[in-house]
Write an enzyme that holds these catalytic residues in place. Sequence first.
Site, PDB file in Angstrom:
ATOM      1  CB  CYS A  81      -0.984  -0.069   1.163  1.00  0.00           C
ATOM      2  SG  CYS A  81      -2.433   0.930   0.873  1.00  0.00           S
ATOM      3  CG  HIS A 170      -3.217  -3.277   4.116  1.00  0.00           C
ATOM      4  ND1 HIS A 170      -2.254  -2.610   4.824  1.00  0.00           N
ATOM      5  CD2 HIS A 170      -3.841  -2.351   3.365  1.00  0.00           C
ATOM      6  CE1 HIS A 170      -2.285  -1.325   4.530  1.00  0.00           C
ATOM      7  NE2 HIS A 170      -3.250  -1.143   3.639  1.00  0.00           N
ATOM      8  CD  GLU A 172      -0.508  -5.324   6.401  1.00  0.00           C
ATOM      9  OE1 GLU A 172      -0.399  -5.925   5.314  1.00  0.00           O
ATOM     10  OE2 GLU A 172      -0.769  -4.107   6.479  1.00  0.00           O
TER      11      GLU A 172
HETATM   12  N1  GLN Z   1      -3.651   6.265   1.031  1.00  0.00           N
HETATM   13  C1  GLN Z   1      -2.409   6.002   1.670  1.00  0.00           C
HETATM   14  C2  GLN Z   1      -1.279   6.799   1.044  1.00  0.00           C
HETATM   15  O1  GLN Z   1      -1.482   7.448   0.082  1.00  0.00           O
HETATM   16  C3  GLN Z   1      -2.055   4.536   1.606  1.00  0.00           C
HETATM   17  C4  GLN Z   1      -3.037   3.765   2.421  1.00  0.00           C
HETATM   18  C5  GLN Z   1      -2.478   2.550   3.081  1.00  0.00           C
HETATM   19  O2  GLN Z   1      -1.253   2.334   3.145  1.00  0.00           O
HETATM   20  N2  GLN Z   1      -3.358   1.764   3.610  1.00  0.00           N
HETATM   21  O3  GLN Z   1      -0.188   6.774   1.534  1.00  0.00           O
END
Ligand code: GLN
Length: 188
Positions: A81, A170, A172
Amino acid sequence: MGRRIAVLSLQGAFVEHEKLLGELGITCFEVRQRKDWNQPKNGLIIPGGESTTQSKLLVDLGLMDPIKDEILGGLPVFGTCAGLILLAKNMEGSPFKRLSTMNISVRRNAYGRQLGSFHARGSFAGQDIPMTFIRAPYIESVGAGVEVLSVVDGHIVAARDGNQLVTAFHPELDDCQVVYEYFARMFG
Ligand code: GLN
């Protein structure tokens, strides 16, 4: 020697990664400041969280360049992410400094800011797994040599570029070892 994985622990969901890797018998250590980074390591996890905050801390703590150098030198890395955003070479606007080591183009907050969190099931490298998306990015396009590992609703949500693995979701948070077993094979 046992395998040791550095977990970038500046901000975000890092403890959950340590738990899942621990279940595979892999030792983790947390990287919170520059001196932590000097320890021997077989790989690196860059967790989800807020990529702008992680970027600022990486720069302020003097970690951005040393980490970038080791990734370019072949250190296996897994970014989830926000970690994916930090690794992507291309992002529209590119408003903040990133590691920019992986040959992909990313769209940040790609599912919208409010309704952007959801669960799905999808195929990861041929195995059906649960996927949790939290204000997630997706990968708009990949460069030469990048392997697409997951596509959900027409969007690329996992990919590998040599020593670099990323997921927009995610793993995890789903107690699912499939992605970790894949990462563990990358550092043998
Ligand atoms: N929206 C977040 C970002 O731009 C990422 C979201 C996440 O890691 N769950 O950093």
